[in-house]
Design a protein around this motif. Structure first.
Motif, mmCIF file in Angstrom:
data_model
loop_
_atom_site.group_PDB
_atom_site.id
_atom_site.type_symbol
_atom_site.label_atom_id
_atom_site.label_comp_id
_atom_site.label_asym_id
_atom_site.label_seq_id
_atom_site.Cartn_x
_atom_site.Cartn_y
_atom_site.Cartn_z
ATOM 1 N N GLY A 171 10.029 0.502 9.727
ATOM 2 C CA GLY A 171 9.245 -0.149 10.760
ATOM 3 C C GLY A 171 8.181 -1.052 10.172
ATOM 4 O O GLY A 171 7.785 -0.893 9.015
ATOM 5 N N LEU A 172 7.708 -2.016 10.981
ATOM 6 C CA LEU A 172 6.670 -2.943 10.538
ATOM 7 C C LEU A 172 5.783 -3.304 11.716
ATOM 8 O O LEU A 172 6.270 -3.777 12.749
ATOM 9 N N THR A 173 4.484 -3.070 11.559
ATOM 10 C CA THR A 173 3.501 -3.468 12.560
ATOM 11 C C THR A 173 2.345 -4.168 11.865
ATOM 12 O O THR A 173 2.087 -3.946 10.679
ATOM 13 N N ALA A 174 1.626 -5.004 12.626
ATOM 14 C CA ALA A 174 0.452 -5.675 12.068
ATOM 15 C C ALA A 174 -0.652 -4.673 11.777
ATOM 16 O O ALA A 174 -1.452 -4.851 10.856
ATOM 17 N N GLU A 175 -0.701 -3.597 12.544
ATOM 18 C CA GLU A 175 -1.776 -2.617 12.383
ATOM 19 C C GLU A 175 -1.625 -1.784 11.114
ATOM 20 O O GLU A 175 -2.587 -1.603 10.369
ATOM 21 N N ARG A 176 -0.398 -1.300 10.835
ATOM 22 C CA ARG A 176 -0.199 -0.398 9.699
ATOM 23 C C ARG A 176 0.607 -1.013 8.561
ATOM 24 O O ARG A 176 0.647 -0.470 7.468
ATOM 25 N N GLY A 177 1.282 -2.106 8.808
ATOM 26 C CA GLY A 177 2.137 -2.682 7.789
ATOM 27 C C GLY A 177 3.505 -2.031 7.792
ATOM 28 O O GLY A 177 4.010 -1.590 8.830
ATOM 29 N N LEU A 178 4.124 -1.959 6.617
ATOM 30 C CA LEU A 178 5.470 -1.400 6.474
ATOM 31 C C LEU A 178 5.397 0.122 6.405
ATOM 32 O O LEU A 178 4.512 0.678 5.762
ATOM 33 N N SER A 179 6.354 0.784 7.044
ATOM 34 C CA SER A 179 6.374 2.246 7.031
ATOM 35 C C SER A 179 7.803 2.750 6.966
ATOM 36 O O SER A 179 8.759 2.016 7.221
ATOM 37 N N THR A 180 7.929 4.032 6.623
ATOM 38 C CA THR A 180 9.243 4.654 6.533
ATOM 39 C C THR A 180 9.148 6.089 7.034
ATOM 40 O O THR A 180 8.052 6.635 7.197
ATOM 41 N N SER A 181 10.291 6.718 7.271
ATOM 42 C CA SER A 181 10.324 8.062 7.843
ATOM 43 C C SER A 181 10.339 9.158 6.791
ATOM 44 O O SER A 181 10.244 10.331 7.140
ATOM 45 N N ASN A 182 10.453 8.798 5.514
ATOM 46 C CA ASN A 182 10.576 9.804 4.464
ATOM 47 C C ASN A 182 9.414 9.709 3.487
ATOM 48 O O ASN A 182 9.118 8.630 2.968
ATOM 49 N N MET A 183 8.778 10.828 3.208
ATOM 50 C CA MET A 183 7.591 10.856 2.361
ATOM 51 C C MET A 183 7.907 10.464 0.916
ATOM 52 O O MET A 183 7.154 9.721 0.288
ATOM 53 N N LEU A 184 9.029 10.942 0.372
ATOM 54 C CA LEU A 184 9.375 10.636 -1.011
ATOM 55 C C LEU A 184 9.684 9.147 -1.185
ATOM 56 O O LEU A 184 9.266 8.531 -2.172
ATOM 57 N N SER A 185 10.399 8.576 -0.227
ATOM 58 C CA SER A 185 10.704 7.141 -0.291
ATOM 59 C C SER A 185 9.430 6.313 -0.199
ATOM 60 O O SER A 185 9.275 5.308 -0.903
ATOM 61 N N ALA A 186 8.510 6.733 0.658
ATOM 62 C CA ALA A 186 7.251 5.998 0.817
ATOM 63 C C ALA A 186 6.455 6.003 -0.484
ATOM 64 O O ALA A 186 5.869 4.986 -0.875
ATOM 65 N N SER A 187 6.443 7.118 -1.170
ATOM 66 C CA SER A 187 5.675 7.233 -2.407
ATOM 67 C C SER A 187 6.222 6.314 -3.495
ATOM 68 O O SER A 187 5.473 5.651 -4.213
ATOM 69 N N VAL A 188 7.539 6.239 -3.614
ATOM 70 C CA VAL A 188 8.147 5.355 -4.610
ATOM 71 C C VAL A 188 7.924 3.891 -4.241
ATOM 72 O O VAL A 188 7.634 3.059 -5.101
ATOM 73 N N ASP A 189 8.036 3.564 -2.958
ATOM 74 C CA ASP A 189 7.803 2.183 -2.531
ATOM 75 C C ASP A 189 6.382 1.741 -2.868
ATOM 76 O O ASP A 189 6.151 0.595 -3.255
ATOM 77 N N ARG A 190 5.415 2.638 -2.719
ATOM 78 C CA ARG A 190 4.040 2.295 -3.081
ATOM 79 C C ARG A 190 3.918 2.021 -4.578
ATOM 80 O O ARG A 190 3.181 1.122 -5.003
ATOM 81 N N ALA A 191 4.662 2.770 -5.382
ATOM 82 C CA ALA A 191 4.649 2.531 -6.831
ATOM 83 C C ALA A 191 5.312 1.193 -7.165
ATOM 84 O O ALA A 191 4.864 0.475 -8.070
ATOM 85 N N LEU A 192 6.368 0.839 -6.450
ATOM 86 C CA LEU A 192 7.021 -0.451 -6.665
ATOM 87 C C LEU A 192 6.069 -1.602 -6.348
ATOM 88 O O LEU A 192 6.021 -2.606 -7.062
ATOM 89 N N VAL A 193 5.302 -1.453 -5.289
ATOM 90 C CA VAL A 193 4.346 -2.492 -4.889
ATOM 91 C C VAL A 193 3.275 -2.692 -5.955
ATOM 92 O O VAL A 193 2.859 -3.813 -6.243
ATOM 93 N N GLN A 194 2.830 -1.601 -6.544
ATOM 94 C CA GLN A 194 1.787 -1.687 -7.573
ATOM 95 C C GLN A 194 2.237 -2.485 -8.790
ATOM 96 O O GLN A 194 1.409 -3.010 -9.529
ATOM 97 N N ALA A 195 3.548 -2.605 -8.982
ATOM 98 C CA ALA A 195 4.076 -3.313 -10.150
ATOM 99 C C ALA A 195 4.219 -4.805 -9.922
ATOM 100 O O ALA A 195 4.563 -5.537 -10.856
ATOM 101 N N ALA A 196 3.965 -5.288 -8.713
ATOM 102 C CA ALA A 196 4.275 -6.684 -8.377
ATOM 103 C C ALA A 196 3.025 -7.487 -8.063
ATOM 104 O O ALA A 196 2.061 -6.984 -7.482
ATOM 105 N N ALA A 197 3.067 -8.773 -8.439
ATOM 106 C CA ALA A 197 1.972 -9.682 -8.111
ATOM 107 C C ALA A 197 2.023 -10.098 -6.649
ATOM 108 O O ALA A 197 0.984 -10.364 -6.038
#
Length: 329
Positions: free
Chosen positions: A175-201
């Motif tokens: 899902g994607l909203t202006a209020e919260r941004g991108l989200s997912t239904s799984n906690m483990l997937s969300a944690s890895v996605d946050r790590a992927l974001v930290q690696a990118a400009a």
């Protein structure tokens, strides 16, 4: 087809797939999206399904995550158009991160034609799409395999991304909203996605119209961190999607919208945008000040909404897009 027959078919499709877009439902039952939306409302009133922005899901869909077989059959034409445009943002010799998802898998198939590319991913499906590509290096994270989406998750995946730096990350989600941004239904997937974001400009989100306005349990990318959204064109009656796109533009997200295209179109050559017609969307928006740390001393000059001939990101520029430019306050 009578209303009762339509609604029974709609219910069967949602039960089989977990989530179905209004566009797909209208195509299958051979009626308009307006009629399908009315049928979905009636089924929701009976407690048989839940409405979500641009589609319908099984009851309790806020926490439910569809598996890969179901997701792969949803909004396929839209995902193809999004992947075509996103691939045009990548140039020869870049290093990028590509997250897990069916839309990012479509992107990977197109990135296979970009020479000198390095792709870091936690997705087995993305890696498979690039496995036989000439002059494309694939770097996979460690971690534990999630069978539902063929992605590596957990501490092993997150630790393998520490110290990594790439030009941009391409991510999808539930899902994607202006209020919260991108989200997912799984906690483990969300944690890895946050790590992927930290690696990118820069962060590029790939989300079809069914995900706009949908909010799920775990936030992955806050709106202020999203550089660009690549999405497809909402239907003419989907006012909520237009409102959500406007709100994202107001928050400083660059919006690239793929116009309607044929699923039979041949994909563009590597490093070249797809050749499509212009599309103008009359959606100006207020301009905000640049986010902290951006280095800007004020808002850039206002621009009118236009078919994109130039992108603020490096690389080839897609043609059939519309960039939503914020208005001057």
């Amino acid at each position: 087809m009578f209303a009762a027959e339509r609604r029974q078919l709609i219910l069967e499709m949602v039960r089989a797939n977990g989530a179905v877009s209004l566009r797909e439902l209208a195509r299958v039952v051979q009626t308009s999206e307006v009629t399908v939306r009315r049928d979905v409302r009636a089924l929701e009133a009976e407690g048989l399904l839940d409405r979500r922005h641009g589609g319908a899901v099984l009851p309790g869909g806020f926490t439910r995550e569809s598996g890969f077989p179901q997701k792969s059959h949803l909004a396929t034409a839209e995902k193809t158009a999004i992947a075509d445009l996103a691939a045009g943002l990548v140039t020869e010799g870049e290093a990028v991160v590509v997250g897990a998802g069916t839309t990012t898998q479509e992107l990977a198939r197109r990135l296979a034609r970009v020479p000198g590319l390095t792709v870091v991913t936690n997705s087995l499906l993305v890696a498979q799409a690039l496995a036989h590509a000439n002059r494309v290096e694939v770097v996979m994270t460690g971690g534990t395999l999630r069978g539902s989406n063929y992605a590596l998750v957990g501490s092993g995946a997150e630790q393998s991304l520490q110290g990594l730096r790439v030009s941009r990350a391409f991510l999808s989600g539930s899902g994607l909203t202006a209020e919260r941004g991108l989200s997912t239904s799984n906690m483990l997937s969300a944690s890895v996605d946050r790590a992927l974001v930290q690696a990118a400009a820069e962060v590029v989100v790939l989300a079809d119209h069914t995900k706009l306005g949908t909010d799920t349990m775990f936030q992955t990318v806050p709106t202020d961190i999203i550089t660009r959204l690549v999405t497809d064109e909402p239907s003419a009656h989907d006012d909520r999607a237009e409102t959500e796109l406007q709100a994202l533009a107001d928050r400083g997200v660059q919006i690239t919208v793929a116009g309607g295209s044929s699923a039979n179109e041949a994909p563009p050559e590597a490093g070249r945008p797809p050749e499509r017609g212009r599309r103008d969307v009359p959606m100006p928006a207020p301009r905000r000040n640049p986010p902290p740390g951006s280095g800007g001393s004020g808002a850039p000059p206002p621009t009118q909404l236009r078919a994109s001939g130039a992108s603020p990101m490096d690389g080839p520029k897609p043609h059939r897009v519309a960039d939503l430019a914020p208005r001057r306050r």
